[in-house]
Design a protein around this motif. Structure first.
Motif, PDB file in Angstrom:
ATOM      1  N   ARG A 274       1.120   3.924   0.429  1.00 23.24           N
ATOM      2  CA  ARG A 274      -0.041   5.286   0.707  1.00 23.24           C
ATOM      3  C   ARG A 274       0.998   4.617   2.402  1.00 23.24           C
ATOM      4  O   ARG A 274       1.080   6.679   3.725  1.00 23.24           O
ATOM      5  CB  ARG A 274      -1.069   6.200   1.017  1.00 23.24           C
ATOM      6  N   ALA A 275       0.305   3.506   3.036  1.00 26.23           N
ATOM      7  CA  ALA A 275       1.516   3.206   4.279  1.00 26.23           C
ATOM      8  C   ALA A 275       2.991   3.456   4.157  1.00 26.23           C
ATOM      9  O   ALA A 275       3.922   3.359   4.626  1.00 26.23           O
ATOM     10  CB  ALA A 275       0.574   1.378   3.897  1.00 26.23           C
TER      11      ALA A 275
ATOM     12  N   GLU B 142      -2.243  14.850   7.015  1.00 24.04           N
ATOM     13  CA  GLU B 142      -2.730  12.933   7.295  1.00 24.04           C
ATOM     14  C   GLU B 142      -4.274  13.769   6.351  1.00 24.04           C
ATOM     15  O   GLU B 142      -5.159  12.709   5.656  1.00 24.04           O
ATOM     16  CB  GLU B 142      -3.498  12.595   8.968  1.00 24.04           C
ATOM     17  N   GLN B 143      -4.973  14.035   6.925  1.00 24.42           N
ATOM     18  CA  GLN B 143      -5.965  14.787   6.473  1.00 24.42           C
ATOM     19  C   GLN B 143      -6.266  14.580   5.181  1.00 24.42           C
ATOM     20  O   GLN B 143      -6.789  14.367   3.640  1.00 24.42           O
ATOM     21  CB  GLN B 143      -6.396  16.405   6.967  1.00 24.42           C
ATOM     22  N   TRP B 144      -5.197  16.025   4.156  1.00 24.63           N
ATOM     23  CA  TRP B 144      -4.897  15.858   2.682  1.00 24.63           C
ATOM     24  C   TRP B 144      -4.673  14.263   2.043  1.00 24.63           C
ATOM     25  O   TRP B 144      -4.708  13.931   0.852  1.00 24.63           O
ATOM     26  CB  TRP B 144      -3.975  17.706   2.139  1.00 24.63           C
TER      27      TRP B 144
ATOM     28  N   GLU C 223       0.810  -1.173   0.265  1.00 25.91           N
ATOM     29  CA  GLU C 223       0.192  -0.017  -0.169  1.00 25.91           C
ATOM     30  C   GLU C 223       0.964   1.197  -0.084  1.00 25.91           C
ATOM     31  O   GLU C 223       1.671   1.592   0.678  1.00 25.91           O
ATOM     32  CB  GLU C 223      -0.404   0.306   1.168  1.00 25.91           C
TER      33      GLU C 223
ATOM     34  N   GLU D  25      -5.331  11.644   3.019  1.00 22.41           N
ATOM     35  CA  GLU D  25      -7.111  11.446   3.193  1.00 22.41           C
ATOM     36  C   GLU D  25      -7.435  11.251   2.053  1.00 22.41           C
ATOM     37  O   GLU D  25      -8.731  10.844   1.018  1.00 22.41           O
ATOM     38  CB  GLU D  25      -7.925  11.203   4.298  1.00 22.41           C
ATOM     39  N   VAL D  26      -8.109  12.957   1.972  1.00 23.67           N
ATOM     40  CA  VAL D  26      -8.660  13.713   0.761  1.00 23.67           C
ATOM     41  C   VAL D  26      -8.121  13.027  -1.072  1.00 23.67           C
ATOM     42  O   VAL D  26      -8.726  13.338  -1.675  1.00 23.67           O
ATOM     43  CB  VAL D  26      -8.524  15.534   0.979  1.00 23.67           C
TER      44      VAL D  26
ATOM     45  N   ALA E 119      -6.535  10.119  -1.365  1.00 22.88           N
ATOM     46  CA  ALA E 119      -6.944   8.671  -1.633  1.00 22.88           C
ATOM     47  C   ALA E 119      -8.268   8.911  -1.985  1.00 22.88           C
ATOM     48  O   ALA E 119      -8.767   7.544  -2.437  1.00 22.88           O
ATOM     49  CB  ALA E 119      -6.846   8.189  -0.097  1.00 22.88           C
ATOM     50  N   HIS E 120      -9.732   9.358  -1.900  1.00 21.16           N
ATOM     51  CA  HIS E 120     -10.900   9.652  -1.351  1.00 21.16           C
ATOM     52  C   HIS E 120     -11.274  10.423  -2.013  1.00 21.16           C
ATOM     53  O   HIS E 120     -12.829  10.078  -2.626  1.00 21.16           O
ATOM     54  CB  HIS E 120     -11.251   9.070  -0.019  1.00 21.16           C
ATOM     55  N   ASN E 121     -11.358  11.410  -2.351  1.00 20.74           N
ATOM     56  CA  ASN E 121     -11.654  12.535  -3.184  1.00 20.74           C
ATOM     57  C   ASN E 121     -11.465  12.701  -4.360  1.00 20.74           C
ATOM     58  O   ASN E 121     -12.294  12.596  -5.487  1.00 20.74           O
ATOM     59  CB  ASN E 121     -11.590  14.214  -2.396  1.00 20.74           C
TER      60      ASN E 121
END
Lengths: 214, 214
Positions: free
Chosen positions: A67-68, A96-98, A65, A100-101, A103-105
């Motif tokens: 991003r890990a 971490e927030q960005w 993975e 995730e953004v 990865a998910h948005n």
């Protein structure tokens, strides 16, 4: 000990490569041909049961993975090379927030474009114009939010380059070159300045030398 | 200072709640009604431009994306409550890997089931039996890999409970109750033991008291 990175020609593994270059960590690359199905070979599945790249081996430590892996190296070599997690716990929270953004948005609609514009024929499924149009619109809306954010800080998590920016490099590179969707960046002043900045980092220029899978 | 968590009735924010309970951090919940579109109100979009829950406010610090928030609190209160990131950088690497697996392999098919079985009529789109069948098959294959992994270690990242396990709680709870898909767990011995263990943690039982959105 040299880190082994599997699948360097593909986009996700390039997150790992550019992170290792930024952290001044030596690595070697092990080719994996997804079009020949090498990621589904039993020997590879023993290391990565989901059958995707990247995968790293660092001595007897194995991790997958992208991003890990980049979080692992950013943490392991915290005081070597470029700091990629911010300086405080609050800055890291925003990294971490960005991440995730991304990865998910950001990633899902862009990945749809990559699959349907670049890979459909090679992977043997029909390119769907409706998916392409909807994904492009969705990505544009995400980038409108980036534009607003980047009008307030130089990089996504703040005024420091971080994993959050780095994680965007490989697929955005596809977007502005192979997909022919550079306008999504160029039409947005702050996104454009940001892309110009991060894509001109020497680390990324070096990683581009590892080529694309076609 | 009490942490404010927006949207506690929904599944993703419950990742945050269970993390805060494990870390012994006080919080209050702010209701957001997604069915009334409260996540698209201008006041909310100022805080969370993508219009999703959860969102936290901790003094003047604001953060969104559940898996970013749980990493932030696990790090901020490292030596308080349950350790959720492992003890070494290598253990944390594996926590990150399985958090990514949860996000990219486990969650998407399960989220499709949640959308098409639970939310389709409330959200006004047709439930698609083909999506349901394909997602269920995909999830089964992912859980086969979990079964293999959990035959070798008690928890996903090793023999310690971590964010990687915790992150599975809210949507797996839907799976075994509201979706009626408990067989996906029960048919797999080690997955079943793992679910039995993590879902019986006092922290999770406490979070269930915050209810579901319907």
């Amino acid at each position: 000990m040299v880190v082994k990175v599997y699948g360097a020609a593909y986009a996700s593994p390039k997150r790992v490569l550019v992170c290792l270059v930024e952290k001044e960590v030596d690595f070697e690359t092990i080719p994996i041909d997804l079009f020949k199905g090498e990621h589904k070979h039993p020997e590879f599945l023993k290391l990565q049961p989901f059958g995707t790249v990247p995968l790293i081996q660092d001595g007897d430590y194995t991790l997958y993975e992208s991003r890990a892996i980049i979080r692992y190296y950013a943490e392991k070599y915290k005081s070597q090379g470029t700091a990629l997690l911010g300086k405080t716990i609050e800055e890291r929270g925003l990294v971490e927030q960005w991440l995730e953004v991304e990865a998910h948005n950001f990633h899902p609609p862009l990945n749809n474009l990559v699959l349907h514009i670049l890979f459909a024929s090679a992977l043997g499924f029909p390119s769907d114009p409706k998916v392409i149009q909807e994904s492009e619109e969705k990505l544009g809306k995400v980038l409108d939010i980036y534009e607003e954010r980047l009008s307030k800080s130089k990089y996504l998590a703040g005024d420091f380059f971080s994993l959050a920016d780095l994680s965007h490099l490989p697929f955005t590179q596809y977007m502005v070159t192979l997909l022919g969707k550079e306008y999504l960046i160029k039409d947005r002043k702050h996104v454009s300045a940001w892309w110009n900045d991060i894509s001109n980092r020497p680390s990324w220029k070096k990683v581009l030398e590892f080529g694309t899978p076609f």
